[in-house]
Scaffold this motif. Structure first.
Motif, PDB file in Angstrom:
ATOM      1  N   ASP A 154      -6.577  -3.527  -4.622  1.00  0.00           N
ATOM      2  CA  ASP A 154      -6.619  -3.304  -3.119  1.00  0.00           C
ATOM      3  C   ASP A 154      -5.443  -3.967  -2.626  1.00  0.00           C
ATOM      4  N   PRO A 155      -4.560  -2.823  -2.129  1.00  0.00           N
ATOM      5  CA  PRO A 155      -3.342  -3.401  -1.497  1.00  0.00           C
ATOM      6  C   PRO A 155      -3.229  -3.920  -0.196  1.00  0.00           C
ATOM      7  N   SER A 156      -4.300  -4.319   0.351  1.00  0.00           N
ATOM      8  CA  SER A 156      -4.624  -4.618   1.913  1.00  0.00           C
ATOM      9  C   SER A 156      -3.852  -5.938   2.130  1.00  0.00           C
TER      10      SER A 156
ATOM     11  N   ALA B  42       1.192   2.409  -3.416  1.00  0.00           N
ATOM     12  CA  ALA B  42      -0.013   2.333  -4.304  1.00  0.00           C
ATOM     13  C   ALA B  42      -0.019   3.162  -5.479  1.00  0.00           C
TER      14      ALA B  42
ATOM     15  N   SER C  33       0.912  -1.267  -0.134  1.00  0.00           N
ATOM     16  CA  SER C  33      -0.056  -0.031  -0.041  1.00  0.00           C
ATOM     17  C   SER C  33       0.875   1.204  -0.069  1.00  0.00           C
TER      18      SER C  33
END
Lengths: 419, 419
Positions: free
Chosen positions: B182-184, B152, B149
């Motif tokens: 979604d870099p979660s 991102a 993230s």
């Protein structure tokens, strides 16, 4: 006191360096002695097998399972013969699979080495005990054998024979080949979780075992999985060859994983070839489940449902579907297949090569029956299974599948400069 | 609407056949366009990177992480240069790694093919986005990139450039290269569990990521793990070479996985060679933790504990132990090593060959620094990581590690007779 599966793995891991260091000659000599010892222990092994069979009958297991468990004269002879087959195979350890020299003079070699500890979980057939012991030892690995409880006495008697032979070879550690003493479900789970001790676990068994390994294993595994295999007959196919391969692929042994479950037929063959082969299949006892176009052309067919395309019948049942071309066949196989073995019959070289390129399965057969997907038929002597995964090894697995390829780099004092 | 990681994998799986079918020329042309597009989008990528760096600074991440995240001029140029390096590499797809003909006329070929969908989870460094995209595409795979993230905006800007290039090539599906939107942490877990969609997951990150993959992944993985690397100096070693290799292996870049953490020294070298090299190491800022015999010979050493033999310092610290011979060194490495890279300095050919045979690590260096354990140094151009596992691939991983070897069998109508 009974050793736990974990303790067995610990003993194997401690013996791994010594087993890896054995020369081909040392391994072959102990294997020959193992074959002889099995012959010397013949009566004890057969007596143990009679106990297992009697106990299996009493507990009401299926006739198929009792059959697999029973050591007939031919199977008994096969135990020693298998080991001698493995002796005759080339040793994979030390094979250089490639190499090159870098501009700085470093020579990089890729060398096959033993994995270390190989564990195999298997079912009733006692011949697997001898097969796996021989394959693991020949490839320089320690074998941890987890047979089924139904064959416990037979496996112990075979192991006693193997131990007698191993004891005559001081360079071979006693833990080179071990049978897990407790054949319970718990011991199988222990093997799956013996991380750091087991370098490869091969489960040989039905869907329940495979599912449990896929869920529980923390050790590296190679899965010998399902076989929803396909045969595609192209418009360019030799009609007689197409018929012969279709009949062979479905009927020669329908219960095994390389028998086909779905026949894909090019649209041009629906009227002039398909009805004849379906008649022949029916005469051989095969039930046909066809797509709408198949049922139109050959009304005796049952109507196939979507589920049929995903079913591994392992029985005299064949799903049949009409496709527009080789790409439609490839698409069907990618969607519904289990990446085991598939075949094509075609004279058109471009069609054949496209199928060979783009079908994503362990083995692809061009103008040959997919029933040849087998270690013996590939020339591997004895097989440890048929991999349905993509990493490490695809298709039939022989000795090479029990090795790993290490990089050995030879220099003359090179040191690395930092960029 | 944001796509979930699973939806991204589904799109990749649907595009896999088309990407696998691309010719080398088609792949090289789109890769060259991708390199050009990155240069055309230079300002947007640098602006996005400034945002990421500012945000990272605000949230108080470490200076090291900010450094890795920052696109300097040199790194910016490296993005396109990396892609062009990959263009120049030979295409592994279609390589025949072996083949033979069976007595029945079947020709069996082993052919390299793309894996299908390759997912990579990685941390701050934005250049990995370009590297992995290029390696996956060149090897005929769909790439699913899950960056962190913290990077991102940069990754999105790079991906926009890559998308522009891909859109100019109608044969290349848009899903050939995708960034997980979604870099979660949840999206990383989704990738680990995308069974049937992801053919290979490579986690590139610290111990927490590796642990999570080992625990949670149901998809096939190759682990790029720890590097507790060793160097053994034999009694037969050229003293000057031993010194040069030791200094290089420890000090040239102590923070990377191929730097050594333990030096094993033959007993005969304790008085005549060891003190000198420890003086040099100390002068280079290295802290020495020695076994009792080391401390006796060179009293400035701190006393090593058992824990030291198992520690990957990644710092200017070196554990030093005296051993009796090469077998003791091999035993120490097998007990304490992480199967990454190890080295020996020796003139005695039998000692060198024994070490090369029995050290069970991804790469073994004879008379060369283990610091050469690196895809670039092996000649792979760009590396996807360094495998510390035994199955599929060991050591530095290049394009080949992103392929699978399929069996293609060519016949002329063979059918199998049942024994």
């Amino acid at each position: 006191m009974t050793m736990t599966a974990t303790q067995t793995c610990e003993a194997a891991a401690a013996a791994a360096t010594a087993v890896a260091a054995l020369s081909t000659r040392q391994k072959d000599l102990v294997l020959l002695d193992m074959a002889a010892a099995i012959e010397q222990h013949r009566d004890a092994i057969l007596e143990a097998n009679r106990q297992d069979v009697a106990e299996a009958r009493r507990s009401g297991v299926s006739a198929t399972l009792v059959d697999r468990l029973t050591l007939t004269d031919r199977r008994m002879a096969g135990l020693a013969a298998t080991i001698r087959t493995v002796v005759a195979l080339p040793d994979p350890v030390g094979q250089v699979t490639g190499g090159w020299t870098r501009p700085n003079g470093l020579l990089i070699e890729r060398v096959r080495e033993p994995l270390g500890v190989v564990a195999v979980i298997y079912e009733a057939r006692p011949n697997v005990t001898a097969e796996v012991a021989a394959l693991c030892l020949k490839s320089g690995n320690c074998a941890v054998l987890r047979g089924s409880s139904i064959a416990a006495a037979t496996n112990r008697a075979i192991m006693t024979a193997l131990d007698t032979a191993i004891a005559r070879h001081p360079a071979v550690p006693a833990a080179a080949v071990q049978l897990v003493e407790d054949p319970s479900r718990a011991s199988a789970t222990e093997l799956m979780r013996a991380k750091g001790l087991v370098d490869l676990l091969v489960p040989r068994g039905g869907p329940a075992l495979i599912e449990s390994v896929e869920r529980d294993a923390t050790v590296p595994t190679v899965i010998d999985g399902a076989g929803n295999c396909h045969l595609y007959i192209d418009a360019s196919a030799d009609r007689d060859m197409a018929t012969a391969v279709t009949i062979n692929a479905k009927t020669s042994r329908p219960s095994v994983c390389n028998a086909i479950e779905t026949l894909l037929v090019h649209r041009e063959l629906v009227t002039d070839w398909l009805p004849g082969v379906l008649d022949e299949l029916t005469a051989a006892g095969v039930e046909i489940r066809g797509s709408a176009e198949v049922c139109d052309a050959w009304p005796k067919a049952l109507a196939a449902t979507e589920e049929d395309w995903d079913t591994e019948y392992l029985d005299l049942v064949l799903a049949v579907r009409v496709v527009d071309d080789v790409d439609a066949a490839i698409g069907h196989i990618r969607r519904h297949g289990t990446a085991n073995a598939e075949g094509i019959v075609a004279r058109d070289i471009d069609v054949a090569r496209r199928f060979a390129r783009l079908v994503d399965s362990g083995s692809v057969f061009v103008n040959a029956s997919p029933r040849y997907s087998d270690g013996g038929e590939f020339g591997y002597g004895v097989e440890i299974g048929v991999s349905t995964q993509k990493l490490h090894v695809r298709g039939p697995m022989g000795l090479e599948a029990l090795t790993t390829v290490k990089n050995v780099v030879w220099g003359s004092g090179q040191t690395r400069t930092v960029a």
